[in-house]
Design a protein around this motif. Structure first.
Motif, PDB file in Angstrom:
ATOM      1  N   THR A   2      -1.426   7.229   1.158  1.00 35.63           N
ATOM      2  CA  THR A   2      -2.871   7.072   1.275  1.00 35.63           C
ATOM      3  C   THR A   2      -3.282   6.628   2.676  1.00 35.63           C
ATOM      4  OG1 THR A   2      -2.799   4.754   0.550  1.00 35.63           O
ATOM      5  CG2 THR A   2      -2.996   6.443  -1.160  1.00 35.63           C
ATOM      6  N   GLU A   3      -2.334   6.487   3.595  1.00 28.63           N
ATOM      7  CA  GLU A   3      -2.676   6.072   4.941  1.00 28.63           C
ATOM      8  C   GLU A   3      -3.525   7.139   5.626  1.00 28.63           C
ATOM      9  OE1 GLU A   3       0.708   5.024   7.227  1.00 28.63           O
ATOM     10  OE2 GLU A   3       1.220   3.290   5.997  1.00 28.63           O
ATOM     11  N   LYS A  14       2.093   4.613   1.202  1.00 28.96           N
ATOM     12  CA  LYS A  14       2.046   5.266   2.506  1.00 28.96           C
ATOM     13  C   LYS A  14       1.294   6.591   2.438  1.00 28.96           C
ATOM     14  CE  LYS A  14       5.571   7.410   4.280  1.00 28.96           C
ATOM     15  NZ  LYS A  14       4.937   8.685   4.721  1.00 28.96           N
ATOM     16  N   ARG A  35       1.438  11.893  14.462  1.00 31.40           N
ATOM     17  CA  ARG A  35       0.878  10.720  15.128  1.00 31.40           C
ATOM     18  C   ARG A  35       0.810  10.863  16.645  1.00 31.40           C
ATOM     19  NH1 ARG A  35      -1.654   7.313  11.430  1.00 31.40           N
ATOM     20  NH2 ARG A  35      -0.455   7.357   9.489  1.00 31.40           N
ATOM     21  N   PRO A  47       0.827  -1.203   0.000  1.00 28.97           N
ATOM     22  CA  PRO A  47       0.000   0.000   0.000  1.00 28.97           C
ATOM     23  C   PRO A  47       0.863   1.256   0.000  1.00 28.97           C
ATOM     24  CG  PRO A  47      -0.703  -1.554   1.704  1.00 28.97           C
ATOM     25  CD  PRO A  47       0.587  -2.051   1.181  1.00 28.97           C
ATOM     26  N   ASP A  59       4.989  10.871  11.150  1.00 27.63           N
ATOM     27  CA  ASP A  59       5.501  10.084  10.037  1.00 27.63           C
ATOM     28  C   ASP A  59       6.660  10.745   9.298  1.00 27.63           C
ATOM     29  OD1 ASP A  59       3.705   8.139  10.612  1.00 27.63           O
ATOM     30  OD2 ASP A  59       2.339   8.531   8.936  1.00 27.63           O
ATOM     31  N   ASN A  69      -6.181  12.654   4.846  1.00 27.93           N
ATOM     32  CA  ASN A  69      -5.932  11.835   3.639  1.00 27.93           C
ATOM     33  C   ASN A  69      -7.177  11.098   3.183  1.00 27.93           C
ATOM     34  OD1 ASN A  69      -3.250  12.628   3.672  1.00 27.93           O
ATOM     35  ND2 ASN A  69      -2.613  10.869   4.889  1.00 27.93           N
ATOM     36  N   LYS A 118      -4.891  -1.927   9.765  1.00 24.81           N
ATOM     37  CA  LYS A 118      -3.630  -2.056   9.037  1.00 24.81           C
ATOM     38  C   LYS A 118      -2.445  -1.711   9.922  1.00 24.81           C
ATOM     39  CE  LYS A 118      -5.458  -1.118   4.401  1.00 24.81           C
ATOM     40  NZ  LYS A 118      -5.428  -0.182   3.255  1.00 24.81           N
ATOM     41  N   LEU A 119      -2.619  -0.744  10.824  1.00 18.72           N
ATOM     42  CA  LEU A 119      -1.505  -0.268  11.624  1.00 18.72           C
ATOM     43  C   LEU A 119      -1.207  -1.178  12.804  1.00 18.72           C
ATOM     44  CD1 LEU A 119       0.567   1.971  12.291  1.00 18.72           C
ATOM     45  CD2 LEU A 119      -1.235   3.077  13.640  1.00 18.72           C
ATOM     46  N   SER A 162      -7.823   1.815   8.717  1.00 20.92           N
ATOM     47  CA  SER A 162      -6.461   2.268   8.982  1.00 20.92           C
ATOM     48  C   SER A 162      -5.912   1.655  10.259  1.00 20.92           C
ATOM     49  CB  SER A 162      -6.439   3.794   9.074  1.00 20.92           C
ATOM     50  OG  SER A 162      -5.161   4.253   9.417  1.00 20.92           O
TER      51      SER A 162
END
Length: 432
Positions: free
Chosen positions: A12-13, A10, A63, A8, A79, A334, A406-407, A403
């Motif tokens: 688009t996170e 990054k 974050r 994926p 990030d 995003n 996924k994280l 999200s």
């Protein structure tokens, strides 16, 4: 055979909106994507951030944000692998620390002398702060962080200091909570592990401390993707009580309860001058209030505070020591498919001062926009605009759910996929 695996992008996170409040509610800070917004509640005006440390403002999703216990210090990181330390007197960036990996969590020592941050490789770093120079407008020389401890390749999700500053607590996505003795010289490393708090069956998402005058050392509370909030003895790591959010709050309060991990705890916040803990849940339109009985070492649901009329599922919670208000934000960055790529909505809950069971059943009160401290000016600064089409937040909530999965939920790869990922690694850095 041609490789067909694709990682994926990054870019688009989706990053959740975050909120932090000054200990005496002098100001409120909100981060959404790479945008850091601060509102001065004393002056009733927006704050202009000044970068004096020779670098740029954040260039990628933030974050973690955090005020220091005294309120003189504010830290933002994310990030872009930058940890920025701000003076809240002038809102000048007094130092920028470069991280080797993306930053996932930050914490500030109780005396404000040290800033700790964790990266996605599972390492906690520490940098010292010139406390006496915080009132000035000049940036200090950018410092280099020193490694303090490690969770050995597990993403660290939350960092906290114990109320007395004796212990440093770190949690990760592999269900572990580590309690470390905070050393007198943290730049030399933290080598003494006090305990491990083990019991969660999914990622640990957040940590907080509950303490009173009778229990100044406090107790630890943790939230997790296993839909529980747990109460721990910090020193021994003993599990004292477990509160199952999904069962005790009632499934009717959740949206899509049948979906996997939809009732993950996303944030915790203790209410000052009480033993109440506010809990944000991934699919709950509102918050859950838990009551800690520190004498009995128990944790129970006191009330579910629903927010009617709009799709408000909090992504972050914050309080100040003096106000008795709970600040909440929902939103994400995003979101390319929507008209606005970033969405944020701020709400405030009041009436926590009295904490008897009867009063909790009558309150707390969700404030209307015109009752929010700072009013329209604050909402315009932090949200980007005063009024927002509430329908789009349901889409944002679904994007955040994906999200987080996924994280924080560990991915399982086949042998072929692991070999492909190894060949595509790009983490070798040039040594300066």
């Amino acid at each position: 055979m041609e490789d067909i695996y694709e990682e994926p992008n990054k870019d688009t996170e989706v990053a959740p909106a975050l909120i932090a409040v000054h200990p005496t509610q002098n100001s409120v800070a909100l981060a959404i994507g790479s945008d850091l917004r601060v509102f001065n509640l004393i002056g009733g005006c927006a704050v202009s951030l000044v970068e004096n440390s020779g670098g740029a403002l954040h260039k990628d999703s933030i974050r973690a944000i955090r005020y220091g216990a005294s309120g003189k210090l504010f830290v933002s990181a994310g990030d872009d692998k930058l940890v920025k330390i701000w003076s809240t007197e002038s809102w000048h960036c007094i130092s920028t620390v470069c991280s080797e990996k993306r930053v996932t969590a930050v914490a500030i020592s109780n005396d404000g002398s040290y800033v700790c941050f964790a990266d996605k490789f599972g390492v906690v770093w520490v940098v010292d702060v010139d406390v006496e120079g915080l009132d000035g407008n000049q940036a200090s020389a950018n410092k280099k962080a020193a490694p303090m401890l490690s969770h050995y390749c597990s993403i660290i999700t939350s960092l906290e200091f114990s109320p007395d500053g004796q212990f440093f607590v770190s949690a990760d996505r592999d269900f572990k909570i580590r309690v470390t003795v905070f050393p007198k010289k943290p730049l030399d490393g933290a080598h003494e592990i006090q305990s491990f708090a083990l019991g969660h069956t999914e990622f640990v998402s957040c940590l907080a401390s509950v303490y009173t005058q009778e229990f100044p050392h406090g107790f630890l509370v943790s939230g997790s993707g296993d839909s529980t909030v747990r109460l721990w003895d910090i020193s021994s790591g003993s599990l004292l009580d477990t509160c199952d959010i999904r069962d005790k709050a009632g499934p009717s309060e959740f949206k899509g309860i049948e979906e996997e991990c939809c009732s993950a705890v996303t944030d915790l916040c203790t209410i000052p001058d009480s033993t109440l803990v506010a809990v944000a849940v991934q699919s709950l339109q509102g918050i859950i209030l838990l009551r800690c009985d520190l004498s009995a070492r128990t944790l129970n649901v006191a009330k579910v505070v629903s927010i009617k009329g709009d799709t408000f599922i909090p992504t972050s919670l914050a309080t100040s020591v003096s106000s008795g208000l709970l600040w909440m934000v929902t939103g994400a960055s995003n979101l390319g498919d929507l008209e606005s790529p970033s969405l944020a909505r701020v709400r405030v809950i009041s009436d926590f001062k009295k904490t008897s069971p009867d009063v909790v059943q009558q309150g707390p009160t969700v404030l209307e926009d015109d009752e929010t401290p700072g009013g329209e000016k604050l909402l315009k600064k932090l949200q980007g605009r005063v009024s927002i089409d509430e329908k789009v937040f349901s889409t944002a909530a679904e994007a955040l759910k994906t999200s987080m999965s996924k994280l924080l939920i560990k991915k399982q790869y086949s042998t072929e996929r692991r070999e492909f990922r190894k060949r595509g690694r790009n983490d070798k850095k040039l040594k300066q």
